[in-house]
Design an enzyme around this catalytic site. Structure first.
Site, PDB file in Angstrom:
ATOM      1  CD  GLN A  51      21.943 -11.683  -3.499  1.00 39.57           C
ATOM      2  OE1 GLN A  51      21.325 -11.543  -2.468  1.00 39.57           O
ATOM      3  NE2 GLN A  51      22.021 -10.753  -4.422  1.00 39.57           N
ATOM      4  CB  SER A 100      22.711 -10.683 -10.744  1.00 35.77           C
ATOM      5  OG  SER A 100      21.997  -9.802  -9.909  1.00 35.77           O
ATOM      6  CB  SER A 156      30.336  -8.782  -3.414  1.00 29.66           C
ATOM      7  OG  SER A 156      29.870  -7.736  -4.224  1.00 29.66           O
ATOM      8  CD  GLU A 185      10.732  -4.823   7.605  1.00 28.07           C
ATOM      9  OE1 GLU A 185      11.197  -3.664   7.509  1.00 28.07           O
ATOM     10  OE2 GLU A 185       9.994  -5.319   6.751  1.00 28.07           O
TER      11      GLU A 185
END
Length: 680
Positions: free
Chosen positions: A424, A427, A459, A542
């Site tokens: 990802q 950030s 990560s 979900e």
């Protein structure tokens, strides 16, 4: 949210709360402030007519024939309105004796008589009728009239009496905590200081969010103690499980109610310190319950002792027969998967849809809550463990919901099979939780986009095949509108991945530099400018899952250390860690049960991360502390080593949990605004 989960329980709570609010309870309490002989007979007569305290007494004896959980729901609702008149003692006495009446209850041999000043009869601590003398007395709780034993009473205690008393008192503690939370939040929305509602101040927002966390923990523990008792009474339960649930409630509920009541006064400020405001009456009830129902440390010590022998809370979910049509096929499929070689099980999970049953077909089953629970149960029974999708668990749902058919064909199945590893790229050094302020820019070029910027805390970026990446495509619109969601090939030219060494000494994170990285148009998800919306996406159907009976890595390690023997202080600390970990699991169970009942998630699903982080961080610290000064001469820290080295690594590593995925402080802001409705 109240203790009750089913529609019937919620209706019972709502109707009783409305009824209780009509009784003028607070006015009656204030009018009788100094009168030790006040029995609140008018209020008791109304409660008796409603059958409030006899809900769980058998119909054959004149009761309502309900469960102990039903009784707990009722007492919580009445405690919310602070109804006096000895309802708690009457409910306990009715359950112990099997006959509805107005009872006091001796809580321990020679100890106080709960509601003795309002009682017709007294149940002794051993379950017999009290033989002796006691006198009514005023205490800190102005809404109650308890008793002091003068002579006589029981010489021994009966566990059923104690557990029944704690179970129902925990329900009252939940009602008190709920009123205090609602009152504080309501005040914070309207009270203005410096021209703004005080609820918009972060300090107040965080305080209210912490009250919410504690209130949810109190409610979950009270619900579980009552549920375990109800299951036991049905002939299907386990006395050991009820005992464990009761000790969790004793360790959590009474201290928790006091903390929420104190915080309520704090939010109210000066008005909360006045005698005229009702807040102190609830604080008094909470303090009295804590004093009456035993030490939280004693309950925690019992939890440690039980955990050392292998006891864990196992909540059995009644699916109401909805599982019967599907369970045989699911069980057979789970057995077939379990019989395969380990390296073939993942593909079988993908083929059956059991890896992600909540995802839409053909990648999942679009399974409802009941089906998801049954699949979980049968895979666990067969010994099949699902592989962790890690970042793919975030990337693929976005592609499923917002991507093109080509993107779904290209990415979904290979990701499920583990053929593609994702990272990802959200950030940035200057935008952590504030993703809207990101600066990585994407410039339009022929056939796609050119991305330049820096990402951090990524990560597995060093071995990822693909990344989900947010970049700014339009600098001239409001921040949230100018962001686009890209799928980035991590082998592309212009990508530089540099490891970041963390406090553990290892480099699990990375910073990623993007220098004119080309991303073709077919790797844009949805439309340019949709990135902020997509970053927050979840599938409508979900994931629902049952909590494990395990307590978590560090709590289990603390229990292991307790087997060698600890001092009383350390033993209690381990028990408190067991209680908190158990409550975290209960929050998940309650969320699942709401889904099965057709309801959306309640507040417990939102505070679960906050409490879960607290549990993991505090328990990992506890494990290290239990081993004394050996840490001072530890040597190299190795997470794969046995013993203290691995424990220290875990303690250091869990510090990331209150940062990753949204800092605890930001999440409390979110909880304050989105759940409690506090102003921004």
């Amino acid at each position: 949210m109240s203790i009750g989960i089913t529609d019937e329980q919620e209706e019972l709570a709502a109707s009783l709360r409305k009824w209780a609010a009509s009784l003028g309870a607070i006015e009656a309490i204030r009018a009788a402030e100094d009168r030790v002989d006040e029995r609140f007979d008018d209020i008791w007569a109304a409660a008796d007519e409603m059958g409030v305290t006899a809900i769980a007494v058998p119909e054959s004896a004149g009761g309502g024939g309900g469960t102990l959980l039903d009784q707990a729901v009722a007492l919580e609702a009445c405690a919310y309105e602070l109804v006096p008149g000895g309802l708690l003692g009457a409910a306990i006495g009715g359950l112990v004796s099997g006959q509805p009446d107005r009872y006091g209850v001796e809580l321990r041999p020679g100890g106080p008589v709960l509601d003795g000043g309002t009682s017709e009869d007294v149940i002794a601590a051993d379950g017999s009728f009290f033989e002796g003398r006691f006198e009514a007395a005023l205490g800190v709780d102005l809404s109650a009239r308890h008793g002091r034993v003068i002579e006589g009473g029981a010489q021994t205690a009966d566990e059923r009496v104690r557990r029944t008393a704690v179970t129902l008192a925990a329900a009252e503690a939940s009602g008190v905590a709920r009123w205090c939370l609602d009152t504080a939040v309501g005040y914070a929305k309207v009270r203005e200081q410096f021209g703004k509602p005080i609820g918009s101040f972060q300090a107040i927002k965080h305080l209210c969010a912490e009250m919410l966390e504690t209130a949810e923990a109190v409610t979950a523990a009270a619900w579980d103690a009552a549920s375990a008792a109800a299951v036991l009474d049905s002939g299907q339960g386990d006395d050991e499980q009820w005992a464990f649930a009761v000790d969790v409630a004793a360790a959590v509920c009474f201290e928790g109610a006091v903390e929420v009541a104190k915080s309520c006064v704090q939010v109210l400020g000066g008005i909360g310190f006045t005698f005229e405001h009702d807040a102190h009456l609830y604080l008094r009830r909470a303090v009295s319950l804590r004093a009456l129902f035993g030490s939280a440390d004693e309950a925690a010590a019992r939890l440690t002792a039980a955990a050392v022998t292998g006891v864990r809370r196992r909540v059995d979910v009644d699916l109401g027969g909805l599982d019967e049509p599907i369970r045989p096929d699911v069980r057979a499929a789970a057995k077939r998967i379990a019989a395969l070689p380990a390296e073939e099980q993942r593909a079988a999970l993908v083929e059956t849809g059991y890896l992600t049953p909540h995802w839409p077909a053909p990648y999942g089953l679009a399974a409802d809550a009941v089906t998801q629970v049954v699949i979980d149960q049968e895979l666990a029974r067969a010994g099949v463990t699902r592989p962790d999708l890690v970042i793919a668990g975030w990337a693929v749902p976005t592609i499923l919901q917002h991507g093109t058919d080509e993107q779904r064909d290209r990415f979904v199945r290979p990701s499920l099979l583990g053929e593609l590893v994702w990272c990802q790229l959200f950030s940035e050094p200057g935008s952590g939780s504030d993703l809207a302020s990101l600066r990585t820019k994407a410039t339009r070029v022929e056939g796609g986009w050119s991305l330049s910027g820096q990402k951090v805390w990524s990560s597995v970026a060093e071995r990822a095949d693909w990344a989900i990446c947010l970049a700014r495509t339009d600098p001239d619109v409001p921040q949230h509108q100018g962001i686009t969601y890209f799928l980035v090939d991590m082998t592309s030219a212009g990508i530089d991945v540099r490891p970041l060494r963390e406090i553990t000494g290892e480099a699990l994170f990375n910073e990623v530099f993007l220098d004119d990285v080309f991303v073709p148009d077919e790797c844009v998800v949805a439309e340019p400018g949709d990135g902020w919306r997509l970053a927050r996406t979840t599938l409508a159907n979900e994931r629902v899952a049952m909590a494990s009976a395990r307590l978590g890595k560090s709590v289990e390690r603390a229990v292991d250390l307790a087997t060698a023997g600890l001092g009383p202080v350390e033993t209690a600390r381990v028990g408190h860690a067991v209680a908190l970990a158990t409550v975290c699991g209960l929050l998940g169970v309650r969320t699942t049960l709401r889904a099965i009942s057709g309801h959306g998630p309640g507040a417990e699903s939102s505070v679960a991360k906050l409490l879960g982080v607290r549990s993991r961080q505090s328990s990992s610290e506890l494990v290290v502390e239990l081993q004394g000064d050996a840490i001072a001469a530890l040597g190299a820290i190795d997470r794969f080593a046995d013993g203290l080295s691995a424990d220290v690594w875990e303690m250091l590593n869990t510090r990331c949990l209150s940062i990753a995925g949204g800092t605890t402080q930001i999440l409390r802001n979110v909880a304050g605004e989105r759940i409690l409705g506090l102003p921004r």
